[in-house]
Design an enzyme around this catalytic site. Sequence first.
Site, PDB file in Angstrom:
ATOM      1  N   GLY A  44      -7.112  -6.301   4.652  1.00  0.00           N
ATOM      2  CA  GLY A  44      -6.914  -4.893   4.317  1.00  0.00           C
ATOM      3  C   GLY A  44      -7.182  -3.969   5.491  1.00  0.00           C
ATOM      4  CB  CYS A  45      -9.939  -3.804   7.925  1.00  0.00           C
ATOM      5  SG  CYS A  45     -11.239  -3.511   6.687  1.00  0.00           S
ATOM      6  CB  THR A  46      -5.556  -6.407   9.858  1.00  0.00           C
ATOM      7  OG1 THR A  46      -6.735  -7.076  10.346  1.00  0.00           O
ATOM      8  CG2 THR A  46      -4.412  -6.611  10.836  1.00  0.00           C
TER       9      THR A  46
END
Length: 158
Positions: A44-46
């Site tokens: 999700g952060c990527t």
Amino acid sequence: MSLIEGNKAPAFSLLNEKEEMVSLADFQGKYVILYFYPKDMTQGCTTEACDFRDKHEDFSRLNAVVLGVSLDDAKRHVKFIDKHGLPFSLLVDSEHQTAEAYGVWVLKKMYGREFMGVERSTFLIDPQGCLVKSWRKVRVKNHIEEVYTFLAQLEGIQ
């Protein structure tokens, strides 16, 4: 702490991936898109970081800078930036003081376990340092477009 739109945003001074001190005051006269995310290199952060990367020029045209904040150290931020070609700084909040100031250091639950962590959130700060808008408990899909649309409307651009 509860943040109120229209009030001054909490000041911060954090090291970036180059171990340079970055402060909110450095960006007076620009919009600041300050986004908090849990961890470098996670799915999700990527996705979120790459979405901000892909919209970076559009945000720049609206006089806005993007700054990501997580608990990761500078070396991990460098790897994340290099791997994904991120054109903006990632800030180190290892002691989670800035996350606490923005109210995103919260009790989280995952797989029946409780722990303290960063709640994915984005804050739009105006050129005078006031909080314009906050997005809490962010779902990554379409989020960056939502931030861009809000800022473009604020600037009178459709």
